[in-house]
Design an enzyme around this catalytic site. Structure first.
Site, short mmCIF file in Angstrom:
data_model
loop_
_atom_site.label_atom_id
_atom_site.label_comp_id
_atom_site.label_asym_id
_atom_site.label_seq_id
_atom_site.Cartn_x
_atom_site.Cartn_y
_atom_site.Cartn_z
N ARG A 61 86.55 66.09 -75.53
CA ARG A 61 86.30 64.69 -76.22
C ARG A 61 85.35 63.87 -76.36
O ARG A 61 84.19 63.19 -76.45
CB ARG A 61 86.38 63.61 -74.16
CG ARG A 61 87.63 63.80 -73.61
CD ARG A 61 88.53 61.97 -72.99
NE ARG A 61 87.64 61.58 -73.15
CZ ARG A 61 87.43 60.41 -73.85
NH1 ARG A 61 88.34 60.11 -74.85
NH2 ARG A 61 86.60 59.13 -73.44
N HIS B 126 86.98 58.71 -64.60
CA HIS B 126 85.49 58.68 -64.53
C HIS B 126 84.22 59.69 -63.63
O HIS B 126 83.76 58.91 -63.21
CB HIS B 126 85.45 57.38 -64.26
CG HIS B 126 83.85 56.70 -65.64
ND1 HIS B 126 83.16 56.06 -65.37
CD2 HIS B 126 84.31 56.73 -66.70
CE1 HIS B 126 82.50 55.63 -66.42
NE2 HIS B 126 83.43 55.88 -67.29
N GLU C 9 91.43 62.04 -67.22
CA GLU C 9 90.53 62.17 -68.28
C GLU C 9 89.12 62.04 -66.93
O GLU C 9 89.11 61.76 -66.04
CB GLU C 9 90.41 61.44 -69.03
CG GLU C 9 88.73 60.42 -69.79
CD GLU C 9 89.04 59.68 -70.72
OE1 GLU C 9 89.95 59.20 -71.01
OE2 GLU C 9 87.81 59.49 -70.43
N TYR D 113 86.06 50.70 -61.61
CA TYR D 113 85.40 51.42 -62.71
C TYR D 113 86.99 50.71 -63.75
O TYR D 113 88.24 51.29 -63.37
CB TYR D 113 85.63 51.74 -63.27
CG TYR D 113 85.31 53.38 -64.66
CD1 TYR D 113 84.32 52.37 -65.29
CD2 TYR D 113 87.01 53.16 -65.52
CE1 TYR D 113 85.05 52.87 -66.68
CE2 TYR D 113 86.60 53.67 -66.67
CZ TYR D 113 85.75 53.44 -67.29
OH TYR D 113 85.96 54.37 -68.38
N GLU E 126 90.35 57.69 -79.26
CA GLU E 126 90.27 56.52 -77.90
C GLU E 126 89.72 55.30 -78.94
O GLU E 126 89.12 55.39 -80.24
CB GLU E 126 89.40 56.41 -77.26
CG GLU E 126 89.25 55.45 -75.71
CD GLU E 126 88.29 55.48 -74.99
OE1 GLU E 126 87.16 56.67 -75.62
OE2 GLU E 126 89.01 54.70 -74.16
#
Ligand code: EZ4
Ligand code: CO
Length: 402
Positions: free
Chosen positions: A283, A212, A236, A159, A339
């Site tokens: 987020r 992820h 994250e 990813y 972002e």
């Protein structure tokens, strides 16, 4: 004012987008993003068959009532398809209201709390050396905060790296691609990336990293501890956050700041995380949260607990979603970071945008409304193509979190 017509525009200028356009009897119109990557047409059907017929003739100024009507009134609440559909409508209504007021949207929200919106971009490499170089290139472009992702030896197509890191190429993704994952290989390698980036680029740049949703809580705790010497801005999406309580365990073990929420749809997905201060950044983003109305509520709720914002802004959030986020970012007293992965040039041609990027900071601009539009003639030149997100398997074939 009355809503006279609502269109759903589907286009694919390098990747698929679903856009809502609401027209009024006074000639004002507004646009909203309703894109759900990999499930786009489900949202289109939801809007065309189940939402739009209920809204024709209504007063577009009644944003809160329309939001409640679509959310509570459906009986079946929440979920990404529902919330993206509501978001498309809600964002377009705020666009209309701010245009009617003759103001940029952030003024309606309470005005600017800051001059500019710090954003983070992405750097990636198939290995550590390539990623270190990519960070250097982003620093040269003026970015102050950079998400770093590296390929892992022995794992193809991890990813956030390789040619698929930048965008989804619809033609390549007519069926879901299969990727491969090994948490042990990853956990041994990832900390070395941040050691190398700090050695090469120093202490000043903000560094971020995305796992992820692939780790268990105790694995996330181990990674957080391993990364502490490199002073990350945030780590994250460590774990699949359906189990919000899982963050208690991570939090007990590490001082690395935690961010989560890009797949959340409602404030309830994050309630415990915020109330118990288990995360540092929320987020959620306008398109998946159900629009500006609930996103503002999430930001206010987060502020009560000292949680800051970090809106998701990958390329599948259209420039309209980014524009809407930027107005919230400029206003929110508890803004953290935004972002910004950037867009293909053909996407920016289809979505003329008032927002600007300057020396690593964004600004929503002063256009009335949220400042982003869609060029329908150009959009029509890029027809929808079926495209999926990848799926992810462990080395023994077990289907894993992508
Ligand atoms: O994988 O938006 O932080 N950014 C991300 C994204 C998501 C995509 C999914 O459609 O994790 O790249
Ligand atoms: Co992410």
């Amino acid at each position: 004012m009355k809503i006279t017509d609502i269109k759903v525009i589907v286009c694919s200028p390098g990747r698929n987008f679903v856009t809502v356009k609401i027209m009024t009897d006074e000639g004002l119109y507004g646009v909203g993003d309703a894109t759900l990557n990999g499930r786009e047409l489900a949202v289109v059907a939801y809007l065309e068959e189940h939402v739009i017929p209920c809204l024709i003739g209504r007063d577009p100024h009644q944003i809160e009532d329309i939001w409640q009507y679509l959310y509570r009134g459906a009986y079946w609440r929440r979920g990404p398809v529902t919330m993206c559909a509501i978001s498309g409508i809600d964002t377009a209504l705020w666009d209309i209201k701010a245009k009617a007021a003759g103001m940029p949207l952030y003024q309606l929200l309470g005005g600017a709390s800051r001059d500019k919106v710090l954003c983070y971009t992405h750097a990636q490499g198939t290995d550590i050396a390539e990623c270190v170089d990519a960070v250097g290139a982003k620093l040269d472009q003026g970015f102050k905060a950079i998400r770093c992702q590296t390929g892992i030896p022995g794992l193809p197509n991890v990813y956030g790296t390789g040619k698929y890191a930048v965008t989804t190429n619809a033609a390549d993704d007519a069926m879901p691609r299969e990727e491969m994952w090994s948490t042990p290989k990853y956990l041994n390698y990832a900390p070395k990336l941040f050691e190398a980036v700090r050695n090469a680029h120093g202490e000043d740049v903000h560094l971020l990293h995305d796992t992820h949703h692939r780790l268990t809580p105790i694995e996330a705790a181990r990674l957080g501890k391993a990364l502490e010497p490199y002073n990350l801005f945030w780590l994250e999406d460590t774990v699949a956050a359906e189990l919000q309580e899982g963050f208690r365990l991570i939090r007990q073990h590490t001082t690395t700041p935690l961010a989560v929420g890009e797949v959340f749809n409602t404030i309830w997905d994050a309630r415990l995380l915020m109330e118990e201060q288990l995360i540092d950044y929320i987020r959620m983003t306008v398109v998946h949260a159900g629009g500006i109305t609930p996103m503002r509520r999430v930001m206010d709720f987060a502020s009560v607990y000292g949680v800051r914002t970090g809106c998701h802004g990958a390329m599948d959030m259209s420039p309209i979603c980014l524009g809407a986020n930027l107005h919230l970012d400029l206003w929110a007293p508890n803004f953290g970071i935004q972002e910004f992965s950037g867009y293909l040039p053909e996407i920016l041609d289809v979505f003329p945008s008032a927002w600007t990027l300057n020396d690593g900071n964004l600004h929503p601009g002063e256009a009335h409304g949220h400042g982003v539009d869609i060029d329908e003639d150009l959009a029509a030149k890029y027809p929808y193509q079926r495209a999926y997100l990848p799926v992810n398997r462990l080395e023994d074939g077990t289907l894993w979190h992508w």
